[in-house]
Design a protein around this motif. Structure first.
Motif, short mmCIF file in Angstrom:
data_model
loop_
_atom_site.label_atom_id
_atom_site.label_comp_id
_atom_site.label_asym_id
_atom_site.label_seq_id
_atom_site.Cartn_x
_atom_site.Cartn_y
_atom_site.Cartn_z
N PRO B 52 82.08 -27.54 45.63
CA PRO B 52 81.43 -27.04 44.41
C PRO B 52 80.05 -26.45 44.68
O PRO B 52 79.65 -25.46 44.06
CB PRO B 52 81.30 -28.28 43.51
N ILE B 53 79.34 -27.07 45.64
CA ILE B 53 77.99 -26.60 45.96
C ILE B 53 78.08 -25.27 46.69
O ILE B 53 77.36 -24.31 46.36
CB ILE B 53 77.26 -27.66 46.81
N LEU B 55 80.53 -23.12 46.64
CA LEU B 55 81.06 -22.10 45.72
C LEU B 55 79.95 -21.56 44.82
O LEU B 55 79.85 -20.34 44.58
CB LEU B 55 82.19 -22.70 44.89
N THR B 56 79.11 -22.48 44.33
CA THR B 56 77.99 -22.05 43.49
C THR B 56 77.07 -21.11 44.27
O THR B 56 76.66 -20.07 43.76
CB THR B 56 77.20 -23.28 43.00
N PHE B 59 78.79 -17.70 44.52
CA PHE B 59 78.71 -16.93 43.27
C PHE B 59 77.29 -16.40 43.07
O PHE B 59 77.10 -15.30 42.56
CB PHE B 59 79.10 -17.81 42.07
N TYR B 60 76.31 -17.21 43.48
CA TYR B 60 74.92 -16.77 43.31
C TYR B 60 74.63 -15.58 44.21
O TYR B 60 73.98 -14.61 43.80
CB TYR B 60 73.98 -17.94 43.63
N ARG B 63 76.21 -12.32 42.76
CA ARG B 63 76.05 -12.06 41.32
C ARG B 63 75.65 -10.60 41.10
O ARG B 63 75.06 -9.96 41.97
CB ARG B 63 74.99 -13.01 40.74
N LYS B 64 75.98 -10.10 39.92
CA LYS B 64 75.61 -8.72 39.55
C LYS B 64 74.19 -8.71 39.02
O LYS B 64 73.82 -9.54 38.19
CB LYS B 64 76.57 -8.20 38.47
N ARG B 65 73.42 -7.80 39.53
CA ARG B 65 72.05 -7.68 39.03
C ARG B 65 71.96 -6.52 38.05
O ARG B 65 72.51 -5.45 38.31
CB ARG B 65 71.08 -7.46 40.19
N ALA B 66 71.29 -6.75 36.94
CA ALA B 66 71.19 -5.70 35.91
C ALA B 66 70.23 -4.61 36.38
O ALA B 66 69.26 -4.92 37.06
CB ALA B 66 70.70 -6.30 34.60
#
Lengths: 368, 66
Positions: B52-53, B55-56, B59-60, B63-66
């Motif tokens: 879980p750690i 995977l987090t 994902f981080y 991540r998509k940046r705006a």
């Protein structure tokens, strides 16, 4: 609604539990560092161990006017003998003094526990409010489980249009919303297990009293009406008989007659196995306090076994240092889930209020 | 929900709960493995509960940046 209110009521206490729990994961290491975990002297190879009766006498001489409640052997430090003394055999657990003695020299090695970790432990277990505090925190833990399960239900409408692990930074609220969902989703099984085992632990005293009122009462029936023992049997002889009764097992601790873990007539020697699982599954052997003869030995009932097995699953102390570090990281992730949940509730209320005010309407409650 | 297009855009239980369910099962197996099997069970628990750690973190990182 269920998710919002079960979380809100318990938020403050869950944060307290998670924050005090964090250093407690490493209490052994911290106690060692601060000198509350004394180490035995290195013994000559083949050196004989001192008799337990001698160590018991030393312990009583060290704490004059007090009585022995328990003598305990740490699984990881077999050369430490830890003696609990108190002002009465059934004295307040908070009044107990724990001291370690060297198994080979019977020398006092110093106090065990205490210090800052004891403060964290008390805050974590009962907030210094005794049994009511413990049961209250159990109720908060139960609300935590309700919040997790209701969160699973809400996860569907809130994330069905998003792929797993979406992290957006469109706005602060959306960013925290995504973190709340991601961290909540990946820690869910761990949080449920640690939460549920924590709740079970708050019922330890209730379960122990149930065992005393039923099984223990049944085992000591032949002693009903007899006065408590005056001269206690030799501890070494008592322990040796307990070993013979439970072959292949080691002594975890011995409870003196009249203490909460036994009857007023008996020594109870609690035996343990040597694997991570069997070392938790204690088997009590009851021995006559005056003669040291075996009275009875029965396995603990299912509810006490469940309690004992649930303890490592709450503490995370059964898989070495890497597991402790993982435990700490998952704990921090849970703190973020709780904190972001609180933030999202506040942000939503603020939004509702400003919308309602703009429309000239009274503030509405969030519909969740 | 009978509209096929709506169904596609609203996701199904597997895309919503599949990932978390897999991580959840892995976590439970990891929690028990260290308790039941010393040595190998311990190593497995580190991997399973570390997932879980990790995977987090993954994902981080993507991540998509705006």
């Amino acid at each position: 609604m269920v998710h919002t209110w079960s979380s809100l009521i318990s938020t403050l206490f869950l944060l307290l539990l998670c924050i005090t729990g964090l250093p407690l994961i490493f209490h052994h290491e911290i106690d060692e560092l601060l000198g509350y975990d004394p180490k035995p002297e290195i013994a000559q190879p083949g050196a004989a161990k001192r008799s337990i009766d001698e160590i018991a006498r030393t312990a009583l001489a060290n704490d004059p006017g007090r009585v022995l409640q328990y003598i305990l052997w740490d699984k990881d430090e077999p050369n430490n003998v830890i003696a609990f003394t108190n002002n009465k055999v059934d004295g307040d657990p908070d009044a107990a003094t724990l001291r370690a003695y060297d198994a080979h020299t019977a020398k006092p090695l110093g106090p065990v526990g205490g210090g800052p970790m004891l403060v964290f432990l008390k805050l974590h277990v009962d907030m210094f409010a005794g049994q009511p505090g413990k049961l209250f925190l159990g109720a908060m833990g139960f609300l935590f489980l309700v919040a997790i399960i209701s969160g699973v239900v809400l996860y569907w409408p809130f994330t069905r249009r998003l792929s797993f692990g979406t992290l957006r930074d469109k706005s602060r609220r959306i960013a925290w919303f995504d973190w709340h969902n991601l961290l909540g989703a990946v820690t869910i099984a761990w949080a449920l297990v640690v939460g549920a085992t924590g709740v079970i632990n708050t019922l330890a005293e209730v379960m122990l009293n149930q065992w005393k009122a039923t099984e223990l009462a049944d085992m000591v029936k032949p002693y009903a009406g007899k006065p408590p023992p005056v001269h206690l049997a030799s501890l070494d002889a008592t322990i040796e008989r307990a070993r013979q009764t439970a072959p292949g097992m080691n002594v975890s601790f011995i409870a003196f007659p009249g203490t909460p873990f036994t009857s007023s007539h008996h020594f109870a020697v609690f035996m343990r196995g040597d694997t991570p699982l069997t070392s938790r599954l204690l088997k009590p052997v009851l021995l006559d306090g005056e003669t040291g003869a075996v009275s009875d030995a029965r396995d603990l009932p299912v509810y006490l076994k469940a309690l004992l097995v649930s303890q490592p699953l709450h503490f995370g102390d059964y898989g070495g240092m890497p597991l402790k570090i993982i435990w700490a990281l998952l704990d921090i992730m849970t703190i973020v889930v709780i904190g972001s949940g609180l933030y999202l509730w506040v942000a939503k209320r603020r939004k509702h209020r400003s919308h309602a005010m703009a429309a000239g309407q009274p503030a509405l409650q969030p519909s969740r | 929900m009978t509209d096929a297009r709506k169904l596609r855009s609203s996701g199904n239980w597997r895309t919503v709960y599949g990932g978390p369910l897999l991580i959840g099962v892995l976590s439970v197996v990891g929690l028990l493995s260290a308790l039941l099997y010393e040595g190998p069970g311990r190593y497995f628990s580190w991997l399973a509960l570390g997932a879980p750690i990790a995977l987090t973190g993954w994902f981080y990182a993507r991540r998509k940046r705006a």
